[in-house]
Motif scaffolding. Structure first.
Motif, PDB file in Angstrom:
ATOM      1  N   TRP A 172       1.550  11.646   1.769  1.00 32.10           N
ATOM      2  CA  TRP A 172       1.109  10.360   1.231  1.00 32.10           C
ATOM      3  C   TRP A 172      -0.218   9.936   1.843  1.00 32.10           C
ATOM      4  CZ3 TRP A 172       6.491  10.930   2.171  1.00 32.10           C
ATOM      5  CH2 TRP A 172       7.270  10.979   1.001  1.00 32.10           C
ATOM      6  N   LEU A 173      -0.426  10.265   3.103  1.00 32.51           N
ATOM      7  CA  LEU A 173      -1.723   9.978   3.715  1.00 32.51           C
ATOM      8  C   LEU A 173      -2.835  10.751   3.005  1.00 32.51           C
ATOM      9  CD1 LEU A 173      -0.835  10.084   7.528  1.00 32.51           C
ATOM     10  CD2 LEU A 173      -1.337   8.056   6.154  1.00 32.51           C
ATOM     11  N   ASN A 174      -2.564  11.999   2.679  1.00 27.34           N
ATOM     12  CA  ASN A 174      -3.568  12.821   2.000  1.00 27.34           C
ATOM     13  C   ASN A 174      -3.847  12.326   0.583  1.00 27.34           C
ATOM     14  OD1 ASN A 174      -3.779  14.457   4.248  1.00 27.34           O
ATOM     15  ND2 ASN A 174      -2.393  16.023   3.475  1.00 27.34           N
ATOM     16  N   ALA A 175      -2.840  11.740  -0.054  1.00 25.08           N
ATOM     17  CA  ALA A 175      -3.007  11.252  -1.422  1.00 25.08           C
ATOM     18  C   ALA A 175      -3.831   9.967  -1.475  1.00 25.08           C
ATOM     19  CB  ALA A 175      -1.642  11.032  -2.068  1.00 25.08           C
ATOM     20  N   GLY A 176      -3.833   9.198  -0.390  1.00 29.70           N
ATOM     21  CA  GLY A 176      -4.574   7.943  -0.367  1.00 29.70           C
ATOM     22  C   GLY A 176      -3.766   6.799  -0.943  1.00 29.70           C
ATOM     23  N   PRO A 177      -4.327   5.592  -0.926  1.00 30.57           N
ATOM     24  CA  PRO A 177      -3.605   4.407  -1.414  1.00 30.57           C
ATOM     25  C   PRO A 177      -3.219   4.558  -2.879  1.00 30.57           C
ATOM     26  CG  PRO A 177      -5.587   3.766  -0.205  1.00 30.57           C
ATOM     27  CD  PRO A 177      -5.670   5.250  -0.414  1.00 30.57           C
ATOM     28  N   PRO A 178      -2.059   4.005  -3.275  1.00 32.41           N
ATOM     29  CA  PRO A 178      -1.611   4.121  -4.669  1.00 32.41           C
ATOM     30  C   PRO A 178      -2.236   3.077  -5.586  1.00 32.41           C
ATOM     31  CG  PRO A 178       0.016   2.930  -3.402  1.00 32.41           C
ATOM     32  CD  PRO A 178      -1.068   3.328  -2.428  1.00 32.41           C
ATOM     33  N   THR A 179      -3.204   2.337  -5.081  1.00 30.49           N
ATOM     34  CA  THR A 179      -3.806   1.255  -5.851  1.00 30.49           C
ATOM     35  C   THR A 179      -5.265   1.092  -5.454  1.00 30.49           C
ATOM     36  OG1 THR A 179      -3.523  -1.066  -6.474  1.00 30.49           O
ATOM     37  CG2 THR A 179      -3.148  -0.512  -4.170  1.00 30.49           C
ATOM     38  N   ASP A 180      -5.979   0.202  -6.156  1.00 36.46           N
ATOM     39  CA  ASP A 180      -7.395   0.008  -5.824  1.00 36.46           C
ATOM     40  C   ASP A 180      -7.550  -1.007  -4.687  1.00 36.46           C
ATOM     41  OD1 ASP A 180      -7.124  -2.570  -6.924  1.00 36.46           O
ATOM     42  OD2 ASP A 180      -8.010  -1.984  -8.834  1.00 36.46           O
ATOM     43  N   ASP A 181      -8.772  -1.116  -4.181  1.00 37.53           N
ATOM     44  CA  ASP A 181      -9.020  -1.982  -3.026  1.00 37.53           C
ATOM     45  C   ASP A 181      -8.690  -3.435  -3.323  1.00 37.53           C
ATOM     46  OD1 ASP A 181      -9.882   0.278  -1.753  1.00 37.53           O
ATOM     47  OD2 ASP A 181     -12.026  -0.245  -1.774  1.00 37.53           O
ATOM     48  N   ALA A 182      -8.978  -3.890  -4.541  1.00 37.32           N
ATOM     49  CA  ALA A 182      -8.730  -5.295  -4.880  1.00 37.32           C
ATOM     50  C   ALA A 182      -7.249  -5.627  -4.805  1.00 37.32           C
ATOM     51  CB  ALA A 182      -9.276  -5.597  -6.279  1.00 37.32           C
ATOM     52  N   THR A 183      -6.401  -4.739  -5.319  1.00 39.71           N
ATOM     53  CA  THR A 183      -4.957  -4.985  -5.267  1.00 39.71           C
ATOM     54  C   THR A 183      -4.450  -4.897  -3.840  1.00 39.71           C
ATOM     55  OG1 THR A 183      -4.715  -4.118  -7.509  1.00 39.71           O
ATOM     56  CG2 THR A 183      -2.721  -4.273  -6.188  1.00 39.71           C
ATOM     57  N   GLY A 242       0.776  -1.232   0.000  1.00 38.95           N
ATOM     58  CA  GLY A 242       0.000   0.000   0.000  1.00 38.95           C
ATOM     59  C   GLY A 242       0.805   1.278   0.000  1.00 38.95           C
ATOM     60  N   ALA A 243       2.090   1.186  -0.275  1.00 39.33           N
ATOM     61  CA  ALA A 243       2.954   2.365  -0.181  1.00 39.33           C
ATOM     62  C   ALA A 243       3.548   2.706  -1.540  1.00 39.33           C
ATOM     63  CB  ALA A 243       4.078   2.122   0.824  1.00 39.33           C
ATOM     64  N   PRO A 244       3.408   3.931  -2.013  1.00 39.12           N
ATOM     65  CA  PRO A 244       4.047   4.322  -3.270  1.00 39.12           C
ATOM     66  C   PRO A 244       5.558   4.310  -3.127  1.00 39.12           C
ATOM     67  CG  PRO A 244       3.156   6.239  -2.154  1.00 39.12           C
ATOM     68  CD  PRO A 244       2.697   5.037  -1.372  1.00 39.12           C
ATOM     69  N   ILE A 281       0.684  -5.693 -10.146  1.00 36.18           N
ATOM     70  CA  ILE A 281      -0.031  -6.817  -9.553  1.00 36.18           C
ATOM     71  C   ILE A 281      -1.333  -7.049 -10.305  1.00 36.18           C
ATOM     72  CG2 ILE A 281      -0.909  -7.805  -7.418  1.00 36.18           C
ATOM     73  CD1 ILE A 281       2.069  -7.083  -7.367  1.00 36.18           C
ATOM     74  N   HIS A 282      -1.462  -8.208 -10.898  1.00 37.77           N
ATOM     75  CA  HIS A 282      -2.698  -8.580 -11.575  1.00 37.77           C
ATOM     76  C   HIS A 282      -3.518  -9.492 -10.657  1.00 37.77           C
ATOM     77  CE1 HIS A 282      -0.888  -7.758 -15.832  1.00 37.77           C
ATOM     78  NE2 HIS A 282      -0.773  -6.723 -15.018  1.00 37.77           N
ATOM     79  N   PRO A 283      -4.831  -9.569 -10.851  1.00 42.82           N
ATOM     80  CA  PRO A 283      -5.683 -10.323  -9.917  1.00 42.82           C
ATOM     81  C   PRO A 283      -5.221 -11.771  -9.722  1.00 42.82           C
ATOM     82  CG  PRO A 283      -7.035  -9.008 -11.387  1.00 42.82           C
ATOM     83  CD  PRO A 283      -5.619  -8.889 -11.900  1.00 42.82           C
ATOM     84  N   ARG A 284      -5.223 -12.171  -8.467  1.00 44.38           N
ATOM     85  CA  ARG A 284      -4.940 -13.550  -8.062  1.00 44.38           C
ATOM     86  C   ARG A 284      -3.545 -14.021  -8.465  1.00 44.38           C
ATOM     87  NH1 ARG A 284      -9.894 -13.030  -9.732  1.00 44.38           N
ATOM     88  NH2 ARG A 284      -9.420 -13.717 -11.846  1.00 44.38           N
ATOM     89  N   GLU A 285      -2.632 -13.090  -8.642  1.00 41.66           N
ATOM     90  CA  GLU A 285      -1.264 -13.475  -8.957  1.00 41.66           C
ATOM     91  C   GLU A 285      -0.442 -13.649  -7.677  1.00 41.66           C
ATOM     92  OE1 GLU A 285      -0.309 -12.070 -13.474  1.00 41.66           O
ATOM     93  OE2 GLU A 285       0.410 -10.801 -11.840  1.00 41.66           O
ATOM     94  N   THR A 286       0.773 -14.134  -7.850  1.00 39.93           N
ATOM     95  CA  THR A 286       1.658 -14.435  -6.740  1.00 39.93           C
ATOM     96  C   THR A 286       2.864 -13.510  -6.743  1.00 39.93           C
ATOM     97  OG1 THR A 286       3.001 -16.007  -8.000  1.00 39.93           O
ATOM     98  CG2 THR A 286       0.989 -16.865  -6.948  1.00 39.93           C
ATOM     99  N   VAL A 287       3.651 -13.605  -5.686  1.00 42.33           N
ATOM    100  CA  VAL A 287       4.917 -12.888  -5.625  1.00 42.33           C
ATOM    101  C   VAL A 287       5.804 -13.274  -6.797  1.00 42.33           C
ATOM    102  CG1 VAL A 287       7.074 -12.750  -4.327  1.00 42.33           C
ATOM    103  CG2 VAL A 287       4.906 -12.456  -3.139  1.00 42.33           C
ATOM    104  N   ASP A 288       5.825 -14.554  -7.144  1.00 36.58           N
ATOM    105  CA  ASP A 288       6.656 -15.007  -8.260  1.00 36.58           C
ATOM    106  C   ASP A 288       6.193 -14.400  -9.584  1.00 36.58           C
ATOM    107  OD1 ASP A 288       8.624 -16.799  -7.080  1.00 36.58           O
ATOM    108  OD2 ASP A 288       6.921 -18.044  -6.534  1.00 36.58           O
ATOM    109  N   ASP A 289       4.886 -14.247  -9.754  1.00 37.37           N
ATOM    110  CA  ASP A 289       4.365 -13.613 -10.969  1.00 37.37           C
ATOM    111  C   ASP A 289       4.843 -12.163 -11.061  1.00 37.37           C
ATOM    112  OD1 ASP A 289       2.897 -15.900 -11.761  1.00 37.37           O
ATOM    113  OD2 ASP A 289       1.212 -15.305 -10.488  1.00 37.37           O
TER     114      ASP A 289
END
Length: 244
Positions: free
Chosen positions: A151-162, A14-16, A41-49
């Motif tokens: 960074w707190l004011n900017a919000g998460p750098p990604t969507d909720d799913a990621t 969750g950190a840019p 990060i694509h859906p349901r992928e792994t660290v290795d992906d």
């Protein structure tokens, strides 16, 4: 003449990556920065992906520096392509984030499970809480909070799913065997005031023959004046361990 250090830099949950960009020094032309965001990060992928995807575009030879969860991607890349990864630096990271019967260094399981459930219901609120935990215990916590505000004011750098996909990585990953067999030179840096990754992890890994060091007074986020020491340690590691 020694070569100039080139780094592939990977941020944490969750950190840019802009939060930790200074740890690689002042030469941005020699840093390849990545956040754990929707592009990587694509859906349901792994660290290795994620590691495989980064290897497709990373410099042909660089030291991979991973902060927190990003360290797992760096270690995975080293195992996949040791000819492309010159060395690995993990920063405020652990091979196993949640405690287990034979791993007392992790976060208390009940505490993590409570956070995990709450993040499913209110991801941005829990993200905000997690970000503040990254500075808790820092000797200069009040100053760190002011620096963190942008960074707190900017919000998460990604969507909720990621956010939730990568939080699931934290819940399940146990990479202790992989960390013990990193096929390239490695350095593991910790903050001795870190409230998310116990400083005891350093001595635990050192007892297994790993190269570790503690940064005095630092919590989980290497900000401000800590970045200079971290950058110096990374540069020294490159010239003394990677190039030797």
């Amino acid at each position: 003449m020694s070569e100039e250090l080139t780094t592939t830099l990977i941020s944490g949950w969750g950190a840019p990556v802009s939060m930790i960009a200074p740890v690689t020094g002042t030469d941005a032309d020699h840093t390849d920065p990545h956040s754990l965001d929707d592009d990587l990060i694509h859906p349901r992928e792994t660290v290795d992906d994620a590691a495989a995807r980064l290897l497709e575009e990373a410099p042909p030879a660089s030291v991979w520096v991973g902060w927190s969860l990003g360290a797992q991607v760096a270690v995975a890349a080293a195992h996949q392509a040791p000819d492309r990864v010159q060395g690995v630096v993990t920063l405020c990271a652990t091979p196993c984030f949640v405690e287990r019967d034979d791993w007392p260094c992790g976060m208390d399981r009940d505490t993590f499970d409570e956070f995990h459930r709450a993040a499913h219901d209110t991801p941005e609120r829990e993200w905000h809480r997690f970000m503040l935990l990254q500075i808790r215990g820092d000797r200069h916590e009040s100053s760190a909070r002011r620096q963190l505000r942008r960074w707190l004011n900017a919000g998460p750098p990604t969507d909720d799913a990621t956010l939730m996909d990568t939080l699931d990585w934290l819940a399940s990953l146990d990479e202790r065997d992989r960390w013990q067999t990193i096929p390239v030179p490695s350095l593991h840096l910790f903050g001795d005031c870190d409230q998310l990754v116990s400083a005891d992890t350093a001595s635990h890994l050192r007892s297994q023959g790993m190269n570790t060091a503690l940064i005095p007074d630092m919590a989980h986020w290497p900000w401000g004046h800590y970045t200079e020491e971290v950058a110096e340690r990374i540069d020294r590691f490159y010239h003394e361990d990677v190039q030797s």
